[in-house]
Motif scaffolding. Sequence first.
Motif, PDB file in Angstrom:
ATOM      1  N   ASP A   1      44.020  38.547  40.629  1.00  0.00           N
ATOM      2  CA  ASP A   1      43.331  37.520  39.851  1.00  0.00           C
ATOM      3  C   ASP A   1      44.360  36.479  39.443  1.00  0.00           C
ATOM      4  OD1 ASP A   1      41.966  35.946  38.072  1.00  0.00           O
ATOM      5  OD2 ASP A   1      41.182  37.593  36.862  1.00  0.00           O
ATOM      6  N   SER A   2      44.358  35.350  40.153  1.00  0.00           N
ATOM      7  CA  SER A   2      45.378  34.329  39.897  1.00  0.00           C
ATOM      8  C   SER A   2      45.171  33.626  38.561  1.00  0.00           C
ATOM      9  CB  SER A   2      45.383  33.298  41.032  1.00  0.00           C
ATOM     10  OG  SER A   2      44.124  32.655  41.133  1.00  0.00           O
ATOM     11  N   LEU A   3      43.944  33.591  38.067  1.00  0.00           N
ATOM     12  CA  LEU A   3      43.681  32.902  36.802  1.00  0.00           C
ATOM     13  C   LEU A   3      44.322  33.624  35.622  1.00  0.00           C
ATOM     14  CD1 LEU A   3      39.940  31.854  37.251  1.00  0.00           C
ATOM     15  CD2 LEU A   3      41.987  30.451  37.532  1.00  0.00           C
ATOM     16  N   THR A   4      44.339  34.952  35.688  1.00  0.00           N
ATOM     17  CA  THR A   4      44.942  35.731  34.594  1.00  0.00           C
ATOM     18  C   THR A   4      46.257  36.377  35.011  1.00  0.00           C
ATOM     19  OG1 THR A   4      43.660  37.707  35.233  1.00  0.00           O
ATOM     20  CG2 THR A   4      42.670  36.215  33.614  1.00  0.00           C
ATOM     21  N   THR A   5      46.726  36.086  36.235  1.00  0.00           N
ATOM     22  CA  THR A   5      47.940  36.692  36.791  1.00  0.00           C
ATOM     23  C   THR A   5      47.907  38.207  36.585  1.00  0.00           C
ATOM     24  OG1 THR A   5      49.074  34.695  35.996  1.00  0.00           O
ATOM     25  CG2 THR A   5      50.433  36.377  37.000  1.00  0.00           C
ATOM     26  N   SER A   6      46.907  38.807  37.155  1.00  0.00           N
ATOM     27  CA  SER A   6      46.747  40.249  36.968  1.00  0.00           C
ATOM     28  C   SER A   6      46.282  40.909  38.262  1.00  0.00           C
ATOM     29  CB  SER A   6      45.753  40.539  35.840  1.00  0.00           C
ATOM     30  OG  SER A   6      44.499  39.946  36.097  1.00  0.00           O
ATOM     31  N   PHE A   7      46.623  42.200  38.383  1.00  0.00           N
ATOM     32  CA  PHE A   7      46.127  43.041  39.463  1.00  0.00           C
ATOM     33  C   PHE A   7      44.953  43.863  38.930  1.00  0.00           C
ATOM     34  CE2 PHE A   7      50.548  42.505  41.057  1.00  0.00           C
ATOM     35  CZ  PHE A   7      50.226  41.976  42.304  1.00  0.00           C
TER      36      PHE A   7
END
Length: 607
Positions: A454-460
Amino acid sequence: MKGLLKFLFGIIVFVVITVGIPLGISYYYLVDNVDESPLELYEDTVTFDSELTALFNESLNLTDKTSIDFTFTEDELNKLIFALIRNSGNPNFNPNSEDEANKYLYTFDLADLNTGVEFLNGKKIYVKNIYAKIENDQLYLFLTFSALGVNSRAKVSVSFEENIDAYKMIFKTLGVGKANMLSGFGSEIMMKVLDQLEFSENTFNDVFEQENLPFEIDFADFSVSIDKTKLQMLVQQLINPEDMADSSEKEILQEFVATLSSKDNDLVNFGIIGGDEFGIQFELTKFMVDPSMMVLDPSVTTFDETTFIMNKVQGFIISNLVSTADSKMSFSNSDFNAIVYDQSSAYSAFQLSIPIPNSTSTFAMNIEGILVDFNTNDVAFRINADLNGLPTSILITGTITENDGPTIRIVIDDTISLGQDGAEVLGDYIIAESSLIISMLGNNIQDMGIMQYDSLTTSFVMTAASYEQMMKVEGTNEAPLTVNKLKIVEDAIEVYCTASPTDPFFNALTQATDAIETAITNTDLAAGDFVATTPEEQQAVTDLLNALDTVTDGLTGGTLTEEDTSALIGSINELSPENQQILLDNLEDNAASADLIALYDSLFGLN
């Protein structure tokens, strides 16, 4: 660097026009017949792009290097100046030319200067060339010209100093002919001229800001400072990532420049390097790690699908010994790392080549290892990478914000480290923004289907659906188990599954569970049955045998707990692949169950 050279050129021209010519009415001060222009270097094949390409090809090839040297010898600097002049104005400029239109850098009427000196009207000034010399740890720039029938040259010499906050360029000479405007009578004249023109320090500094140059001039000691927190602006003008279209490659290149230039990382030497080169040097030793860290364990590189599936199926059945309603599969760190290695074809998907603007050079980032370490509250990603020939290890950490449910979310920290190993403390290694690598890493892991990025929250993000998909059998595209939730625990991900009692699979699972229970209680494995040549593996075998004894006692005494079965599954995962196979074969033989063999195919499609 391009901006710095233009600034120094501008200083010379400014002195000639505003100070030198009025002062130069005196023949004694003006005359200077010395012209050491390196005419032999000025060939039409010399271009700005070709000079940058040569610089980048040499400087960015980091194999066996301890520094990146964006530096120029005297000849290289003069070729760059020549190319920069041609690139910025007359593309045919060449002091060797017989054509007056191309022979001179500039030609203009002295009357245009509005000096108020009547006899200058109608006279011309011919600006011939700009060239550099490097001597005595100073950079010299010369502008040769002729005016009023007299040959002369303007010159500037700069020495370099550094303090905790800034790099300083200190002007030692700034003048025309024999006159030095930084000392004695010349200094007084220059300051008066600046006052009359209403040129203050702020005037210069405002221009620097408009031109996006990190300079601040100080008339008190005739110096220009470059704030260390702004050095990145100067380096970016050399590499020019802003000339690239928006992309992950642009983001990576921008962050690499920022990392090299960071004041906190303290990598930069600026000025005269090694006594005979001018430019910027970035030290690389902080990127380096012990070579042993770059070697992947065989458990990662020798993924055996058969052993893996037997491990997961038998582990699930062992979990099922306690409760069919809350049975689980456990994917250890080693399992996860081996899957990534196998599914990415030894990380071949994690290769990136970034074109450097205004050149034909490229910068390669190749991933050579991805090692994930699951913990109860966070996850660490150890990424072994080759940065255009420089081996380093990158540590990325993320906080678990969702867990023990149908979705796991790992939010990546804003900063990462490079070159951190052992007991090193802050300052011994590199700190960078996660944007240096996270988009490349995230997009490729997502393509493998193991995690979503998830690039918007920089999360896997990991979902129950993705693990259910993993267990679907090729051909039928059906999964016999429903994944209810995922849970990250210490060193593993637990996948909680159930089978519907109405599904034919449920009966086979029940029969296989009974067979595994019999196999465990009847096992007679001893330490000598395993291959344990290291203390670590000997301890792993001991832990396994103890866990087997505990489960056996729980089964025969009716006291078996989930902690007991979890400990056994964990101890199996700690074994080497070879010893895992020895145990799994033993249990399979003792179980003598066709239902167990069928489960391998039913869960993962292993025939």
